[in-house]
Design a protein around this motif. Structure first.
Motif, mmCIF file in Angstrom:
data_model
loop_
_atom_site.group_PDB
_atom_site.id
_atom_site.type_symbol
_atom_site.label_atom_id
_atom_site.label_comp_id
_atom_site.label_asym_id
_atom_site.label_seq_id
_atom_site.Cartn_x
_atom_site.Cartn_y
_atom_site.Cartn_z
ATOM 1 N N SER A 16 0.819 -1.217 0.000
ATOM 2 C CA SER A 16 0.000 0.000 0.000
ATOM 3 C C SER A 16 0.850 1.264 0.000
ATOM 4 C CB SER A 16 -0.927 0.017 1.218
ATOM 5 O OG SER A 16 -1.755 -1.105 1.220
ATOM 6 N N TYR A 59 2.487 -5.515 -5.300
ATOM 7 C CA TYR A 59 2.235 -4.202 -5.897
ATOM 8 C C TYR A 59 2.193 -4.292 -7.422
ATOM 9 C CZ TYR A 59 3.279 0.457 -7.661
ATOM 10 O OH TYR A 59 3.263 1.621 -8.380
ATOM 11 N N VAL A 69 -2.642 1.579 -9.697
ATOM 12 C CA VAL A 69 -1.698 1.834 -8.606
ATOM 13 C C VAL A 69 -0.340 2.326 -9.076
ATOM 14 C CG1 VAL A 69 -2.803 0.224 -7.006
ATOM 15 C CG2 VAL A 69 -0.996 -0.595 -8.523
#
Length: 182
Positions: A16, A59, A69
């Motif tokens: 995150s 990720y 992202v």
């Protein structure tokens, strides 16, 4: 690799943080200045080789499946042919190497060495990928020096600052975090 609930939580935290670091960005030509590399370095230093790399693999996978992202709010399989995708792939290797070098020895000299090597790895993978995509996929006529000029040289001062911040943070945080991470 068997992961505990704690391992999953801290790995997800660094996944995150890397994503948030991509949203904090300043466009500089075809590449963005982001805080992602700060969190890549921290993931290796704090989580170690396996979990640090896992946080970065997660990720990249999240971005590839379409979540926006990546820097600039992008994502999806077409990201593979972006000139900057090599940098995203280098995050995995850099986090692993930084973590491997510092798992057993968190002396200042070992941390600094691993951060320098991790930053070098990011450029060693990212710049050639940038050059390859620019010349072979996008059909642009640039030489390797131009790739360095666009994808490396302007970012070195910021990466030095991020590396110094990471080293300072780790030296301050590790005594407090060590009881939770072991």
């Amino acid at each position: 690799m068997k992961l505990s609930t704690r391992d999953l939580i801290i790995t997800a935290l660094f996944t995150s943080l890397t994503a948030v670091g991509g949203f904090i960005s300043i466009p500089l030509g075809p590449i963005y200045i982001t805080l992602q590399t700060l969190f890549v370095i921290l993931s290796g230093l704090i989580l170690g080789a396996k979990l640090g790399a896992l946080s970065q693999i997660t990720y990249v996978v999240l971005g590839l499946i379409g979540l926006p992202v990546f820097s600039g709010g992008t994502g999806g399989l077409t990201s593979v042919v972006s000139p900057t995708f090599g940098f995203l792939m280098s995050f995995i290797v850099a986090a692993y190497v930084i973590g491997k070098l510092t798992e057993k020895n968190k002396s200042l000299s070992k941390i600094v060495y691993s951060v320098i090597l991790g930053s070098f790895i990011t450029y060693a993978i990212g710049v050639p990928y940038f050059y390859f995509i620019f010349t072979n996929y996008l059909g642009k006529n640039i030489n390797f020096y131009a790739a360095l000029k666009y994808a490396c040289i302007p970012f070195i001062p910021g990466d030095i600052i991020k590396a110094v911040v990471a080293v300072i943070l780790v030296k301050k945080l590790m005594p407090r975090l060590s009881k939770y991470l072991n």
